[in-house]
Scaffold this motif. Structure first.
Motif, PDB file in Angstrom:
ATOM      1  N   TRP A   1       0.797  -1.242   0.010  1.00 58.24           N
ATOM      2  CA  TRP A   1       0.075  -0.106   0.103  1.00 58.24           C
ATOM      3  C   TRP A   1       0.922   1.191   0.107  1.00 58.24           C
ATOM      4  CZ3 TRP A   1       0.755  -3.050   4.319  1.00 58.24           C
ATOM      5  CH2 TRP A   1       1.233  -2.504   5.375  1.00 58.24           C
TER       6      TRP A   1
ATOM      7  N   GLN B   1      -3.445  -1.368  -3.151  1.00 57.98           N
ATOM      8  CA  GLN B   1      -4.425  -0.416  -3.172  1.00 57.98           C
ATOM      9  C   GLN B   1      -4.481   0.280  -4.267  1.00 57.98           C
ATOM     10  OE1 GLN B   1      -3.355   1.199   1.096  1.00 57.98           O
ATOM     11  NE2 GLN B   1      -3.527   3.227  -0.001  1.00 57.98           N
TER      12      GLN B   1
ATOM     13  N   ALA C   1     -11.916   1.188   0.760  1.00 57.31           N
ATOM     14  CA  ALA C   1     -11.331   0.828   2.161  1.00 57.31           C
ATOM     15  C   ALA C   1     -11.932   1.838   3.199  1.00 57.31           C
ATOM     16  CB  ALA C   1      -9.830   1.358   1.852  1.00 57.31           C
TER      17      ALA C   1
ATOM     18  N   GLU D   1      -9.115  -1.541  -1.651  1.00 53.91           N
ATOM     19  CA  GLU D   1      -8.162  -2.648  -1.827  1.00 53.91           C
ATOM     20  C   GLU D   1      -8.668  -3.662  -2.666  1.00 53.91           C
ATOM     21  OE1 GLU D   1      -5.879  -2.040   0.048  1.00 53.91           O
ATOM     22  OE2 GLU D   1      -6.520  -0.427   1.345  1.00 53.91           O
TER      23      GLU D   1
ATOM     24  N   LEU E   1      -9.512  -9.077   2.686  1.00 49.78           N
ATOM     25  CA  LEU E   1     -10.366  -7.932   2.510  1.00 49.78           C
ATOM     26  C   LEU E   1     -11.482  -7.915   3.123  1.00 49.78           C
ATOM     27  CD1 LEU E   1     -10.139  -7.356  -1.400  1.00 49.78           C
ATOM     28  CD2 LEU E   1      -8.385  -6.542   0.394  1.00 49.78           C
TER      29      LEU E   1
END
Lengths: 449, 334, 322
Positions: A51, A105, A156, A328, A344
């Protein structure tokens, strides 16, 4: 150096292992997935997660990873975190070399492109089978990750653009905090008033931010991009030209906002350097409501802030939309997409995990989780929840993710050919707006052929 | 044997550091005193003084001026570094509020402590170990291989020499940004991803910059030396090792300094090719400290930034001295 | 690896003496030796460098989408677009040329002067060298970028000094006239690497030349112009070529100081930065980036070629080679 087995070999091995587990998983009755996948319990599974973000995000995300591992000891996590620009350089290289991590991400400008180019693994099967539980997630938010009728990513956290207002400064200036229904006309008055009464700038940086382009047209009931994404949805430049003219008035005549050369010094710097944090302006632009946390942390707990919506045009509607702060997604190079999907699910639905994440990536999309967090939220989080709740009652709706080519327009057209030259006074707003429209149309047509 | 060498180096490093701190002050003071006494005499007995001290006066004044100018200008040069050093001791609020002050309110090592911890349980000791290994091997490999290649280009006439030299130079003119993707694909086919191979192995094939530099230096060495050695029965290899290598020591030292620094400072290659944070180098770790979207611990950034300079600086000092003490051309010519 | 090479070299060297008289064989022998010595580089070039370079050349005639891996032959389309249809491109060219042609001479001049000043064996030159070299090892890290911005910011050190001497405060980083000068200054500030190479070059000049000149009664200036400069020309030549190449390729400094945007108004949009933006941005066309890179290669090669051609008039080697 001593490692005998290269990552590639390893992937191939674990891919074989993954295929085995998939088969056995499909053989078993649905519904048994959610708690822990029994077939997976014995196998060691590797997951890679990358990320972008800073230290705070790194710390909380690694904590959540550890929490997940505690519940699923068979999962071995490796992770990397990078700054935004480095992130895309790295991931682009990995995409070219088929070496993408399991989980990555995404932003609203990138998701469509990566999904359409088959780099992401569709999540629909896992949603149907319940690996990813969408029960407590409003359908609008579910669809934010939808490209060509398939869901490629989960949000997210929710976000919205806004204006951060220093409540102490308003009080000192003796000016009422404007209502959510304020117009650009009100805005100009307030900015001038604050600046006159306080001797600081009424508004800080990025009054020409690229997101405002879409928000302003949305206020006139026009979504910026045509539904097919092949062009802009307008031919009348007046709204954006008027906006730039207002900026020039505030900048050059009233000195109520910083000159662009002053502003340019802080634009790419962190929250510590921002005008509002240093008390040099009374209001400032917030590209995403989740950034309030960082701003407030940098400014100090003794300050008081509120997020205001972006003003609307005279007689227009609220142009803002609630949007994902980031997504995500699971990539096609993942050898264990199902385990990645499990993560997730944990990331968006687990209350404990979200207490650690604490809305740093935006407001949790799961309503149950959100309620749990609201109970003992700190001041910055409270302000964000409050803002998004207000906005939910009166907001526009955009199509997300953006069409292809938008990132190109943002980097290579909007700022260098339009906003910056206008603010530096090297181009007139009218001419620049024509260039902006024509070049954007060209790029959109080319990218969405 | 090893112990002796080690202690010798330790002493050398200690002396060097002490020298850095005290010598400019001493130099300045000495010259200043000389100049002062000379000026005094000059004022009271101008004619005698002129006659007596003409030589010393001139040299003392010249020394004073030299040190004053070099030091003053040097301070301007390293001001930004001093600023960084000072900031590395400041508290989080002080860094941005008292920006131009060079003296921290309190000398706190907190930044070093918190910075050293690194991220997510991996401390900077890991990063430093990785970097030292990568940069150490790269330096030795690239300097030595470059010297061999340079000799070939500088001293041997062979078909296609000019062509290959031009090709080598042009490889430096293509921005790395467009080679990155093809290279990544190639290295991933070689299974080099997440290993140090992409950082180290290319260095074994010489680096064009060093090759070009050494070629220039070798061409500056009189060819009669080679010819004399050849008459004495020296082979090409013998000439290279016994004549050329000792004579281009300054260039080798310079190359070593650069090779180490470039490898140490490079963040793009390790960033792209290393997937495991435990394998990260210092340069990558430093870069991960700062992200504009969140609050950054700037004190820690500066503290680790300063620490990251130490190995590079030490290497410079060692090789710089070595370079000065190197055998000069004249020594061999006679 | 090296010891094997060494053995080979000496073996071939032995053969050499027996055949030295026969010209053709001598030539063949030299070819063998030449390629043997350059083999480390040649192998590396053919094995590791050639493929990426050749690929990028081929890609410059295509539309290459990295993400989908889709390649489409477009002929000269990229070049046409660059020259006729991309306003940012020409701004990048202008910024790069301005930067290169101002910073390189300044940097070399400083490096040479300081090297000459710090060459003579005074007692503390080592320390001074360290001080003058130190800025060059800080590179383009985030910390340096922050520091640099701090010094030139609206309320930074430079403006404090400006106010002190009665001048107005300037917004160095945000002003379209001045921003590039902060980068030029940064480049000149980091003159350590050419300085070090000059020092190594000075070291190689035999002392007898200076001694002989002293006997002839030459002053410091005439020693500098008549001995130092001519004998240093190979190194000056090297530094000139390399610094020119490096300045055209400057990336990190511009990237960290402007946050990768080339602001203000593209005045610090250096060529490689733009190549990067075009190659790696979302939806980017790597073919276009490659085309830009190859144009750059041709331009730099042309400049280098001119310097090489001119070198026979001003660069003096102590050898008869070439």
């Amino acid at each position: 150096m001593t490692k005998r087995l290269s990552r590639r070999d390893f992937l191939r091995l674990s891919a074989a292992a993954g295929a085995g587990t998939m088969l056995s998983a499909y053989g078993s009755p649905l519904g048994s997935h959610l708690a822990a996948l029994p077939a997976l319990a014995q196998d060691k599974v590797d997951l890679r997660f990358i990320w972008w973000g800073g230290q705070l995000r790194a710390d909380i995300t690694t904590q959540v990873i550890k929490l997940f591992q505690a519940k699923n000891p068979n999962v071995n996590f490796t992770y990397e975190f990078l700054s935004f620009d480095d992130y895309w350089t790295l991931l682009t290289a990995q995409a070219a070399g088929d070496g993408l991590p399991d989980i990555m991400q995404h932003g609203t400008t990138t998701l469509a492109e990566w999904s359409k180019k088959d780099l992401l693994h569709p999540l629909d099967e896992y949603i149907t089978s319940g690996v990813i539980d969408f029960t407590n997630i409003p359908s609008v938010l579910q669809n934010h990750g939808k490209v060509n009728d398939k869901i490629y990513a989960v949000s997210a956290g929710s976000n919205a653009n806004g204006i951060i207002a220093d409540l102490d400064a308003f009080e000192r200036a003796g000016i009422d905090v404007p209502p959510d229904t304020w117009t650009w006309g009100d805005f100009e008055e307030v900015v001038k008033g604050l600046s006159e009464n306080l001797g600081i700038w009424g508004f800080g940086s990025y009054l020409h931010h690229v997101d405002l382009w879409r928000i302003i047209y949305s206020g006139h009931n026009i979504d910026l991009y045509a539904p097919d994404g092949k062009s802009l949805n307008y031919t009348d430049d007046t709204p954006i030209v008027d906006h730039m003219k207002m900026i020039l008035r505030l900048q050059d005549e009233d000195f109520a906002i910083p000159h662009i050369s002053e502003e340019s010094e802080v634009n790419t710097l962190g929250p510590e350097a921002q005008f509002i944090v240093k008390g040099q302006c009374a209001m400032d632009y917030l590209a995403g409501s989740n950034q309030l946390v960082a701003m407030w942390t940098a400014a100090g707990e003794d300050r008081h802030f509120k997020i205001l919506p972006v003003p609307r045009p005279e007689g227009g509607r609220q142009g803002l939309a609630i949007r994902p702060s980031q997504y995500e997604a699971v990539t096609v190079n993942s050898a264990n997409p199902e385990v990645a999907a499990m993560f997730l699910n944990f990331f968006i639905n687990d209350v404990e995990a979200n207490k650690i994440l604490n809305a740093e990536r935006g407001v949790p999309i799961n309503t149950v989780v959100l309620d749990a967090l609201k109970a003992d939220a700190a001041a910055p989080q409270k302000a964000i929840y409050d803002y998004l709740a207000r906005l939910a009652e009166d907001s526009a709706e955009f199509v997300f993710p953006d069409p292809l080519g938008v990132e190109d327009i943002r980097t290579n057209v909007y700022y260098p050919e339009f906003a910056d030259p206008v603010r530096y006074g090297t181009k007139s707003p009218e001419d620049a707006a024509v260039t902006l429209r024509e070049m954007s149309n060209e790029i959109l047509a080319e990218a969405n052929k | 044997m090893l112990n002796r060498t080690l202690s010798r180096y330790r002493k050398k490093i200690k002396n060097t550091i002490l020298n850095i701190i005290f010598s400019p002050i001493r130099a300045f003071r000495r010259n200043y005193k000389q100049a002062k006494s000379a000026i005094k005499l000059f004022v009271f007995h101008p004619v005698d003084a002129l006659r007596m001290y003409q030589g010393q006066l001139k040299s003392a004044a010249r020394g004073l001026i030299f040190h004053a100018i070099v030091l003053a200008f040097g301070l301007v040069m390293i001001y930004p570094l001093i600023w960084m050093l000072a900031s590395s001791f400041k508290g989080p609020s002080e860094i941005w509020t008292r920006t131009t002050s060079l003296i921290p309110n309190e000398l706190s090592l907190d930044n070093y402590r918190s910075g050293w911890k690194g991220f997510a349980g991996i401390s900077f000791s890991t990063y430093f170990k990785n970097s030292l290994w990568v940069s150490g091997v790269s330096t030795v490999a690239s300097v030595f291989s470059s010297a061999i290649v340079a000799y070939g280009f500088a001293r041997i006439r062979f078909t296609g020499k000019k062509f290959w030299f031009a090709v080598m130079l042009s490889t430096m003119m293509l921005p790395a940004q467009v080679q990155l993707i093809p290279q990544y694909i190639m290295f991933s086919k070689l299974h080099w991803i997440n290993s140090y191979n992409p950082l180290i192995i290319p260095r074994f094939f010489g680096m064009p910059f060093f090759i070009f530099m050494m070629v220039q230096f070798i061409r500056g060495i009189p060819i009669e030396l080679d010819e004399a050695a050849e008459i004495d029965g020296c082979s090409r290899g013998g000439i290279f090792f016994r004549i050329i290598l000792p004579l281009i020591k300054p260039a080798l030292g310079t190359s070593a300094i650069f090779a180490f620094y470039w490898s140490w400072d490079d963040f793009l290659t390790p960033l792209i090719y290393l997937n495991d944070p435990r394998k990260y180098t210092v340069a990558v770790a430093l870069r991960n400290f700062a992200d504009p979207s969140s609050v950054t611990n700037w004190g820690a950034v500066f503290a680790m930034g300063i620490l990251a300079l130490v190995p590079v600086f030490l290497l410079f000092i060692l090789f710089q001295r070595y370079m000065v003490e190197g055998i000069s051309t004249t020594g061999l010519k006679g | 690896m090296t010891s094997v090479l060494q053995k080979d070299v000496s073996k071939v060297g032995l053969d050499k003496r027996t055949v030295a008289q026969k010209g053709k064989k001598h030539w063949r022998h030299n070819n063998l030796m030449g390629y043997l010595f350059i083999s480390p580089w040649l192998i590396g070039f053919l094995g590791l460098t050639l493929i990426p370079i050749a690929t990028s050349l081929a890609l410059s005639f295509t539309h290459y989408d990295i993400l989908s891996g889709h390649v489409e032959w477009t002929g000269l389309e990229n070049f046409k677009r660059m020259f006729y249809d991309d306003p940012r491109y020409w701004r990048a060219v202008r910024a790069t040329f301005k930067f290169a042609f101002i910073s390189v001479p300044l940097k070399l001049l400083f490096a040479l002067l300081v090297a000459d000043l710090l060459y003579n064996a005074r007692r503390f030159v080592g320390v001074y060298r360290a001080i003058y070299y130190a800025p060059s090892i800080v590179g383009g890290s985030v910390a340096v970028a922050v520091m640099w911005r701090q010094i030139f910011s609206g309320r930074g050190l430079v403006n404090d000094l400006m106010l002190e001497v009665g001048l107005e405060r300037k917004l160095w980083l945000g002003d379209i006239k001045y921003a590039i000068w902060t980068l030029i200054l940064m480049a000149v500030w980091q003159f350590g690497s050419p300085m070090l190479i000059f020092l190594a070059g000075l070291k190689q000049i035999p002392n007898e030349y200076y001694e002989a000149a002293s006997i002839d009664g030459a002053g410091a200036i005439s020693k500098f112009t008549r001995i130092t400069l001519p004998l240093l020309t190979p190194v000056i030549f090297f530094n000139l070529v390399m610094q020119l190449i490096f300045s055209f390729m400057t990336f990190t400094q511009a990237y960290v100081v402007s946050g990768g945007t080339g602001k203000p108004l593209d005045t610090t949009l250096f060529y490689s930065l733009y190549v990067y933006i075009r190659s790696f941005g979302v939806g980017a066309n790597m073919g276009y980036g490659s085309a830009m890179a190859w144009v750059m290669l041709v331009v730099i090669a042309a400049f280098t070629g001119v310097i090489f051609l001119s070198s026979r008039f001003w660069v003096f080697y102590d050898t008869t080679e070439n």
